[in-house]
Design a protein around this motif. Structure first.
Motif, PDB file in Angstrom:
ATOM      1  N   VAL A   1      36.305  36.274  49.809  1.00 23.07           N
ATOM      2  CA  VAL A   1      36.761  35.060  49.131  1.00 23.07           C
ATOM      3  C   VAL A   1      38.284  35.055  49.083  1.00 23.07           C
ATOM      4  CG1 VAL A   1      34.691  34.906  47.702  1.00 23.07           C
ATOM      5  CG2 VAL A   1      36.701  36.144  46.846  1.00 23.07           C
ATOM      6  N   VAL A   2      38.824  33.880  48.806  1.00 20.59           N
ATOM      7  CA  VAL A   2      40.257  33.756  48.557  1.00 20.59           C
ATOM      8  C   VAL A   2      40.450  33.876  47.049  1.00 20.59           C
ATOM      9  CG1 VAL A   2      42.286  32.291  48.762  1.00 20.59           C
ATOM     10  CG2 VAL A   2      40.537  32.261  50.567  1.00 20.59           C
ATOM     11  N   LEU A   3      41.188  34.875  46.616  1.00 23.29           N
ATOM     12  CA  LEU A   3      41.450  35.085  45.197  1.00 23.29           C
ATOM     13  C   LEU A   3      42.538  34.121  44.743  1.00 23.29           C
ATOM     14  CD1 LEU A   3      40.507  37.245  42.986  1.00 23.29           C
ATOM     15  CD2 LEU A   3      42.805  38.170  43.285  1.00 23.29           C
ATOM     16  N   VAL A   4      42.304  33.435  43.612  1.00 24.48           N
ATOM     17  CA  VAL A   4      43.216  32.401  43.130  1.00 24.48           C
ATOM     18  C   VAL A   4      43.584  32.684  41.681  1.00 24.48           C
ATOM     19  CG1 VAL A   4      43.532  29.923  42.721  1.00 24.48           C
ATOM     20  CG2 VAL A   4      42.098  30.700  44.627  1.00 24.48           C
ATOM     21  N   GLY A   5      44.839  32.445  41.334  1.00 24.15           N
ATOM     22  CA  GLY A   5      45.274  32.538  39.944  1.00 24.15           C
ATOM     23  C   GLY A   5      46.581  31.799  39.765  1.00 24.15           C
ATOM     24  N   HIS A   6      46.931  31.563  38.511  1.00 19.26           N
ATOM     25  CA  HIS A   6      48.208  30.921  38.207  1.00 19.26           C
ATOM     26  C   HIS A   6      49.207  32.019  37.874  1.00 19.26           C
ATOM     27  CE1 HIS A   6      50.354  27.198  37.593  1.00 19.26           C
ATOM     28  NE2 HIS A   6      50.943  27.726  36.537  1.00 19.26           N
ATOM     29  N   ASN A   7      50.244  32.139  38.698  1.00 17.10           N
ATOM     30  CA  ASN A   7      51.111  33.327  38.689  1.00 17.10           C
ATOM     31  C   ASN A   7      50.232  34.547  38.941  1.00 17.10           C
ATOM     32  OD1 ASN A   7      53.425  34.844  38.584  1.00 17.10           O
ATOM     33  ND2 ASN A   7      53.534  34.895  36.346  1.00 17.10           N
ATOM     34  N   VAL A   8      49.508  34.500  40.045  1.00 17.71           N
ATOM     35  CA  VAL A   8      48.404  35.409  40.313  1.00 17.71           C
ATOM     36  C   VAL A   8      48.841  36.858  40.470  1.00 17.71           C
ATOM     37  CG1 VAL A   8      48.460  35.116  42.830  1.00 17.71           C
ATOM     38  CG2 VAL A   8      46.281  35.604  41.668  1.00 17.71           C
ATOM     39  N   ARG A   9      50.118  37.122  40.709  1.00 21.35           N
ATOM     40  CA  ARG A   9      50.556  38.512  40.827  1.00 21.35           C
ATOM     41  C   ARG A   9      50.197  39.319  39.579  1.00 21.35           C
ATOM     42  NH1 ARG A   9      55.148  36.458  43.762  1.00 21.35           N
ATOM     43  NH2 ARG A   9      55.404  37.483  45.785  1.00 21.35           N
ATOM     44  N   VAL A  10      50.285  38.680  38.420  1.00 19.09           N
ATOM     45  CA  VAL A  10      49.980  39.371  37.165  1.00 19.09           C
ATOM     46  C   VAL A  10      48.526  39.806  37.143  1.00 19.09           C
ATOM     47  CG1 VAL A  10      49.887  39.118  34.660  1.00 19.09           C
ATOM     48  CG2 VAL A  10      51.770  38.099  35.939  1.00 19.09           C
ATOM     49  N   ASP A  11      47.619  38.869  37.413  1.00 19.55           N
ATOM     50  CA  ASP A  11      46.194  39.185  37.420  1.00 19.55           C
ATOM     51  C   ASP A  11      45.867  40.203  38.510  1.00 19.55           C
ATOM     52  OD1 ASP A  11      45.325  36.849  35.531  1.00 19.55           O
ATOM     53  OD2 ASP A  11      46.520  35.895  37.104  1.00 19.55           O
ATOM     54  N   LEU A  12      46.474  40.026  39.666  1.00 10.67           N
ATOM     55  CA  LEU A  12      46.224  40.900  40.799  1.00 10.67           C
ATOM     56  C   LEU A  12      46.644  42.333  40.494  1.00 10.67           C
ATOM     57  CD1 LEU A  12      45.259  41.028  43.743  1.00 10.67           C
ATOM     58  CD2 LEU A  12      47.580  40.425  44.446  1.00 10.67           C
ATOM     59  N   ASP A  13      47.764  42.501  39.835  1.00 15.92           N
ATOM     60  CA  ASP A  13      48.252  43.840  39.509  1.00 15.92           C
ATOM     61  C   ASP A  13      47.273  44.555  38.573  1.00 15.92           C
ATOM     62  OD1 ASP A  13      50.574  45.840  39.451  1.00 15.92           O
ATOM     63  OD2 ASP A  13      50.240  45.457  37.319  1.00 15.92           O
ATOM     64  N   VAL A  14      46.788  43.850  37.553  1.00 12.54           N
ATOM     65  CA  VAL A  14      45.837  44.453  36.623  1.00 12.54           C
ATOM     66  C   VAL A  14      44.542  44.818  37.341  1.00 12.54           C
ATOM     67  CG1 VAL A  14      44.449  44.071  34.546  1.00 12.54           C
ATOM     68  CG2 VAL A  14      46.807  43.258  34.630  1.00 12.54           C
ATOM     69  N   LEU A  15      44.012  43.911  38.140  1.00 12.03           N
ATOM     70  CA  LEU A  15      42.756  44.174  38.831  1.00 12.03           C
ATOM     71  C   LEU A  15      42.879  45.336  39.802  1.00 12.03           C
ATOM     72  CD1 LEU A  15      41.497  40.541  39.507  1.00 12.03           C
ATOM     73  CD2 LEU A  15      40.533  42.212  37.913  1.00 12.03           C
ATOM     74  N   ARG A  16      43.995  45.437  40.479  1.00 14.32           N
ATOM     75  CA  ARG A  16      44.182  46.548  41.412  1.00 14.32           C
ATOM     76  C   ARG A  16      44.188  47.888  40.688  1.00 14.32           C
ATOM     77  NH1 ARG A  16      48.360  43.936  45.457  1.00 14.32           N
ATOM     78  NH2 ARG A  16      47.066  43.684  47.289  1.00 14.32           N
ATOM     79  N   ARG A  17      44.783  47.908  39.501  1.00 13.90           N
ATOM     80  CA  ARG A  17      44.803  49.173  38.750  1.00 13.90           C
ATOM     81  C   ARG A  17      43.427  49.509  38.179  1.00 13.90           C
ATOM     82  NH1 ARG A  17      47.365  48.461  34.584  1.00 13.90           N
ATOM     83  NH2 ARG A  17      48.498  46.491  34.823  1.00 13.90           N
ATOM     84  N   LYS A  18      42.644  48.491  37.831  1.00 15.34           N
ATOM     85  CA  LYS A  18      41.312  48.740  37.289  1.00 15.34           C
ATOM     86  C   LYS A  18      40.276  48.999  38.388  1.00 15.34           C
ATOM     87  CE  LYS A  18      40.878  48.743  33.505  1.00 15.34           C
ATOM     88  NZ  LYS A  18      41.234  49.771  32.507  1.00 15.34           N
ATOM     89  N   LEU A  19      40.571  48.578  39.616  1.00 14.70           N
ATOM     90  CA  LEU A  19      39.634  48.730  40.736  1.00 14.70           C
ATOM     91  C   LEU A  19      40.336  49.432  41.893  1.00 14.70           C
ATOM     92  CD1 LEU A  19      38.194  45.095  40.651  1.00 14.70           C
ATOM     93  CD2 LEU A  19      37.066  47.153  39.753  1.00 14.70           C
ATOM     94  N   PRO A  20      40.572  50.729  41.783  1.00 18.08           N
ATOM     95  CA  PRO A  20      41.290  51.458  42.836  1.00 18.08           C
ATOM     96  C   PRO A  20      40.638  51.274  44.207  1.00 18.08           C
ATOM     97  CG  PRO A  20      40.975  52.841  40.895  1.00 18.08           C
ATOM     98  CD  PRO A  20      40.155  51.609  40.674  1.00 18.08           C
ATOM     99  N   GLY A  21      41.481  50.959  45.186  1.00 24.61           N
ATOM    100  CA  GLY A  21      40.991  50.768  46.542  1.00 24.61           C
ATOM    101  C   GLY A  21      40.568  49.352  46.866  1.00 24.61           C
ATOM    102  N   TRP A  22      40.463  48.509  45.836  1.00 25.74           N
ATOM    103  CA  TRP A  22      40.059  47.115  46.075  1.00 25.74           C
ATOM    104  C   TRP A  22      41.229  46.313  46.638  1.00 25.74           C
ATOM    105  CZ3 TRP A  22      42.051  42.858  43.237  1.00 25.74           C
ATOM    106  CH2 TRP A  22      41.471  41.610  43.575  1.00 25.74           C
ATOM    107  N   GLN A  23      40.917  45.462  47.612  1.00 23.38           N
ATOM    108  CA  GLN A  23      41.940  44.616  48.230  1.00 23.38           C
ATOM    109  C   GLN A  23      41.342  43.249  48.504  1.00 23.38           C
ATOM    110  OE1 GLN A  23      45.145  45.163  48.850  1.00 23.38           O
ATOM    111  NE2 GLN A  23      45.515  43.231  49.892  1.00 23.38           N
ATOM    112  N   PRO A  24      41.878  42.182  47.936  1.00 24.61           N
ATOM    113  CA  PRO A  24      41.312  40.860  48.204  1.00 24.61           C
ATOM    114  C   PRO A  24      41.521  40.445  49.652  1.00 24.61           C
ATOM    115  CG  PRO A  24      43.381  40.654  47.012  1.00 24.61           C
ATOM    116  CD  PRO A  24      43.056  42.116  47.046  1.00 24.61           C
ATOM    117  N   HIS A  25      40.626  39.592  50.122  1.00 24.07           N
ATOM    118  CA  HIS A  25      40.719  39.089  51.499  1.00 24.07           C
ATOM    119  C   HIS A  25      41.984  38.268  51.694  1.00 24.07           C
ATOM    120  CE1 HIS A  25      39.589  37.236  55.270  1.00 24.07           C
ATOM    121  NE2 HIS A  25      39.599  36.040  54.722  1.00 24.07           N
TER     122      HIS A  25
END
Length: 204
Positions: free
Chosen positions: A89-113
């Motif tokens: 999927v395409v990951l979407v957010g408003h100022n999405v870097r913030v959400d992306l940073d948290v998710l990456r730290r909570k899900l090690p190794g995860w990378q959105p498409h």
């Protein structure tokens, strides 16, 4: 650049509320899928962060330490979250870097498409606005109409839903025709190489 309509891609809109620490830990997460241009029902998780929610963060989202004291930590819901966001999927957010940073730290190794930022889209497509904060865009585009009364701004489900509505609004041209998927990526895409650990500080 893909010339297919944006509706041919599946999007997953996310919003994270945090504990106010540096870096922030996740307290609440909501996800809303958009398939064939249609917004789905939200799914959310409220968890106990590893450190207490600061008073500054409580002023923003209103979630108290008492509310999460008896809840499980993120570890208990990790598999459920992963099953939602692991698809192509395409990951979407408003100022999405913030959400992306948290998710990456909570899900090690995860990378959105792929990643799409509605803040970048709004700044490009609505340049006449003096502010492109989510609340300003919600009011300008009337994005909160008919939402359940219990949903409140700065809570994950509300913010994810209005961001999904914002995406569909920005993805539709003034003549009612859909923008191309490639155009959406060009205007609001976040380069994968530039997304790691670039979250802007914020009390969320």
């Amino acid at each position: 650049m893909s010339t297919n309509p944006w509706t041919t891609q599946r999007y997953l809109v996310v919003d994270v509320e945090g504990n106010g620490a540096r870096p922030p830990d996740l307290v609440e997460l909501a996800v809303v899928s958009i398939t064939s241009g249609r917004i789905g029902d939200p799914t959310s998780w409220l968890v106990r962060p590893t450190s207490p929610i600061t008073w500054q963060a409580r002023k923003v989202h209103g979630i108290t330490n008492d509310q999460v004291a008896a809840l499980p930590t993120f570890d208990a819901v990790r598999d459920a979250v992963t099953s939602y966001i692991a698809d192509e999927v395409v990951l979407v957010g408003h100022n999405v870097r913030v959400d992306l940073d948290v998710l990456r730290r909570k899900l090690p190794g995860w990378q959105p498409h792929a990643v799409l930022d509605t803040l970048r889209l709004a700044r490009t497509l609505l340049p006449h606005l003096s502010s492109h904060k989510l609340g300003v865009l919600v009011e300008h585009l009337d994005l909160a109409t008919d939402l359940p009364e219990e949903l409140q701004p700065h809570r994950a489900t509300y913010d994810a839903l209005v961001t999904a509505r914002l995406l569909t609004a920005l993805a539709t041209r003034e003549d009612g025709t859909p923008r191309q998927a490639g155009e959406m990526t060009q205007l609001g895409g976040l380069p994968q190489a530039n997304t790691a650990h670039e979250a802007q500080p914020g009390l969320f």
